[in-house]
Scaffold this active site. Structure first.
Site, PDB file in Angstrom:
ATOM      1  CD  GLU A   1      -0.708  -6.868   1.552  1.00  0.00           C
ATOM      2  OE1 GLU A   1      -0.235  -5.768   1.240  1.00  0.00           O
ATOM      3  OE2 GLU A   1      -0.183  -7.624   2.386  1.00  0.00           O
TER       4      GLU A   1
ATOM      5  CE  LYS B   1       6.806   4.299  12.411  1.00  0.00           C
ATOM      6  NZ  LYS B   1       6.761   3.783  11.040  1.00  0.00           N
TER       7      LYS B   1
ATOM      8  CG  ASP C   1      -0.663  -7.003   6.313  1.00  0.00           C
ATOM      9  OD1 ASP C   1      -1.026  -6.128   5.521  1.00  0.00           O
ATOM     10  OD2 ASP C   1       0.419  -6.977   6.929  1.00  0.00           O
ATOM     11  CG  ASN C   2       3.053  -7.905   4.180  1.00  0.00           C
ATOM     12  OD1 ASN C   2       3.069  -7.755   2.958  1.00  0.00           O
ATOM     13  ND2 ASN C   2       3.211  -6.896   5.016  1.00  0.00           N
TER      14      ASN C   2
ATOM     15  CG  ASP D   1       4.235   1.132  14.132  1.00  0.00           C
ATOM     16  OD1 ASP D   1       5.134   0.690  13.387  1.00  0.00           O
ATOM     17  OD2 ASP D   1       3.133   1.526  13.714  1.00  0.00           O
TER      18      ASP D   1
ATOM     19  CE1 TYR E   1       1.443   4.926   9.292  1.00  0.00           C
ATOM     20  CE2 TYR E   1       1.136   6.091   7.208  1.00  0.00           C
ATOM     21  CZ  TYR E   1       1.718   5.068   7.934  1.00  0.00           C
ATOM     22  OH  TYR E   1       2.572   4.185   7.314  1.00  0.00           O
TER      23      TYR E   1
END
EC number: 2.4.99.16
Length: 671
Positions: A422, A262, A393-394, A357, A536
């Site tokens: 998270e 990205k 993460d998640n 990605d 990014y």
């Protein structure tokens, strides 16, 4: 009371049916899903266990709380006391990080029942000679259960009670010595044991009280525009420490894939030199157990962790179990991913969003056991490098049973590890992750902005079963989330949300540079993403930019460190603030927190309106401290360092958002 060890049979929770066991034990608390999951405390925290305990008739009951580190041979015990409506309770102190266990036992105490009846008959002037013989028989039986000098002394006291000399016999029967000896050797023949031993997860203190600061190491090059290194980022450690943070959270620091990378502002095509999203993990340089080569070596990372520790900062790593298409696992373990009919791997998506990605891991793979071992090994790799805190993460997009197993297995060897989930997701899923082992949880705090919503949410977190296992960690912003409240209302709102996060919850964090500098420009109207997001691109932050709130953050964090009442979450009581004519004020919110011993009392008052001053009459709950409604006391605003003398329960408060939209009062109730 002094703790003592007490021996129970190994199968303490297995008890055959016996109709002579007359005591009933029900509704033990805390008990999570029938004991399937542990309640949680931190080392040194008091654990209060309660239960409904009763029996038929009017006989007296004795109840004991048993507890120990899991696997220990002996048990500690504490006498339980009756409170109201046949509810009993006792407490113990959580030990070192690891698993403890506890349970309850109770029985009809014939000796206590007898002594109570004896005193009533004496007070009524009745003949108690027969009663003394009955009591002597109970003491004789206890002598048979005792040994050594205790057995001999019980024999002697029983003899006195059978002597026929009423006055001397009564004196012996009611002596504290006899009471102590009979308590030491109770008749537990028909005792009822609760039908299960309940687990308690004891976490390190940082799981219960922590202050998180998030930054991207790649943005801290000494030469703006270049990729930063761990060595260069070390210069930030003293500053972050002085601000009062104790956890430094790093987003993923692994190699970043190039396939479908990205670009800036989440552009589908990266321009030359764009670093990509650090959550697209993995290249030929390695995956989750490797470092981005431009950040430095493993030795550099170890040194960074050690240096952080010397500044009182624990490094927390982000664990994101997802892969760039270039991750070594894609070639080495193709069955860990879902393949589409065109021969490509299924990338992550949340229609209409597409994350080309990133490839999600397939937790239904037939090679799930090998997958689980590899994923657990990622944690172990970084634990070996000195990391003990992980932001995951998640986690709700991975198998729940994986987390149950992995966290439990890791803690067997490393009980001092802390895991932050998270997961801004559905309430029952957040609850399940917490029950399954996560030490802390992200919450809905970011989206709770009105007084009603904030108070309702805190009541849910602190008064329901959630308080036993789900520790909230409040974040006013993250690299993913720039809430509309921060976009629209500028610096005053940043201060408001800072004070709320830091004083409502004992655990809070911020995406640091952006919050310090009050960054509030979204990528577009109606979106919560930052314009020119650091996810990014490499940023060059001017940390001394005018309008920053570093001084206010520092003051609030140091207040948290100095005031024990703010180092807990569940000890909160909201107070009434009147706007006039009997109306509750919508924009002024107040709440009291108190330490366990009431030595430290904090009253926080926040003006939720970033644009206008508000005032009202606040009622401080003096009755909660057994003080009269007209009691005079003093409050010291720890933010402004001003002091007021308050006369009675109702007092005037006024806050203007142009200066500091909050008071954090230290309440001095006694001269």
């Amino acid at each position: 009371m002094t703790q003592s060890f007490y021996s129970l049979d190994p199968q303490f929770h297995q008890q055959p049916f016996d109709g002579r066991r007359r005591v009933i034990i029900e509704r033990v608390s805390p008990e999570i899903d029938g004991g399937r999951y542990p309640a949680k405390r931190v080392s040194g925290e008091r654990v209060t266990v309660s239960a409904d305990i009763y029996g038929d008739g009017a006989d007296r009951i004795t109840a004991l709380l048993f507890y120990r580190p899991a696997g220990a041979v002996g048990w500690c015990r504490e006498p339980m006391r009756q409170t109201v409506n046949d509810r009993w309770e006792a407490s113990f102190t959580a030990g070192e990080p690891g698993v403890m266990e506890y349970t309850v036992e109770a029985w009809i105490d014939h000796f206590v029942t007898w002594t109570s009846g004896l005193r009533k008959k004496i007070d009524a002037g009745q003949d108690v000679s027969l009663e003394l013989l009955i009591g002597a028989a109970l003491v004789d039986a206890a002598a048979g259960r005792a040994d050594g000098k205790d057995a001999m002394r019980l024999d002697e006291l029983a003899g006195v009670m059978k002597s026929g000399q009423t006055a001397v016999a009564v004196e012996a029967a009611e002596s504290s010595e006899l009471e102590r000896l009979m308590h030491r050797y109770p008749d537990r023949t028909h005792a009822t044991r609760y039908d299960r031993v309940l687990p308690l997860q004891v976490d390190p203190v940082v799981a219960g009280f922590s202050t998180w600061y998030e930054l991207f190491p790649r943005s801290w090059s000494e030469e703006p525009g270049h990729h930063g290194t761990f060595r260069e980022c070390r210069r930030m450690l003293p500053l972050i420490s002085r601000m009062g943070f104790d956890v430094l959270y790093l987003p993923p620091v692994h190699p970043i894939g190039t396939t479908k990378r990205k670009g800036r502002n989440n552009a589908l095509v990266a321009a030359p030199g764009d670093p990509g999203s650090c959550w697209a993990i993995g290249t030929g340089d390695g995956g989750h157990s490797a470092l981005h080569p431009e950040l430095g070596t493993i030795d550099d990372f170890r040194e960074f962790v050690r240096d952080a520790d010397t500044h009182g900062l624990a490094v927390a790593m982000d664990i994101a179990f997802q892969c760039s298409p270039d991750h070594p696992w894609v070639k080495e373990h193709p069955k860990w991913f879902k393949w589409r009919p065109d021969g490509t791997v299924q990338f992550a998506e949340n229609p209409p969003k597409r994350y080309e990605d990133i490839l999600p891991i397939d937790f239904e793979t037939e090679e799930w056991q090998e997958l689980w071992m590899e994923l657990k090994g990622v944690f172990l790799f970084w634990i070996d490098k000195g990391v003990r805190i992980f932001r995951v993460d998640n986690p709700h997009t991975k198998g729940f049973r994986f987390w149950d197993w992995a966290i439990s297995d890791i803690r067997r060897e490393h009980p001092d590890t802390v895991f932050l989930a998270e997961a801004f997701t559905r309430p029952k899923i957040m609850s399940r992750l917490a029950r399954g082992g996560f030490s802390q949880s992200y919450t809905y705090f970011t989206w709770r902005n009105s007084k009603h919503d904030l108070q309702e949410y805190l009541v849910e977190l602190t008064t329901t079963e959630l308080k036993e296992f789900m520790r909230p960690n409040f974040w006013p912003n993250t690299p993913d989330i720039l809430h509309e409240e921060l976009q629209l209302h500028g610096r005053p709102m940043f201060l408001i949300r800072l004070v709320l996060a830091a004083t409502l919850s004992s655990n809070y964090g911020m995406y640091g540079p952006a919050y310090e500098l009050c960054e509030n420009v979204p990528v577009m109207e109606g979106k919560e993403e930052y314009l020119d997001s650091e996810k990014y691109e490499i940023k060059a932050w001017d940390m001394d930019r005018p309008g920053n709130i570093r001084a206010e953050i520092t003051r609030v964090n140091h207040i948290r460190r100095e005031q024990p009442a703010l180092q807990q979450t569940n000890n909160i009581t909201f107070v009434r603030i009147d706007a006039g004519e009997g109306r509750e004020h919508d924009m002024l919110m107040g709440y009291v927190k108190r330490s366990d011993d009431d030595a430290n009392v904090i009253l926080t008052v926040v003006n939720l309106d970033p644009h206008a001053a508000h005032s009202g009459w606040l009622r401080f709950p003096l009755e909660a401290f057994d003080l009269p409604h007209d009691h005079r006391f003093r409050v010291e605003d720890l933010l402004s360092e001003r002091t007021w003398e308050w006369d009675g329960e109702w007092n005037f408060v006024s806050l203007h958002p142009g200066s500091m939209p909050a008071h954090i009062f230290k309440v001095i109730l006694q001269p």
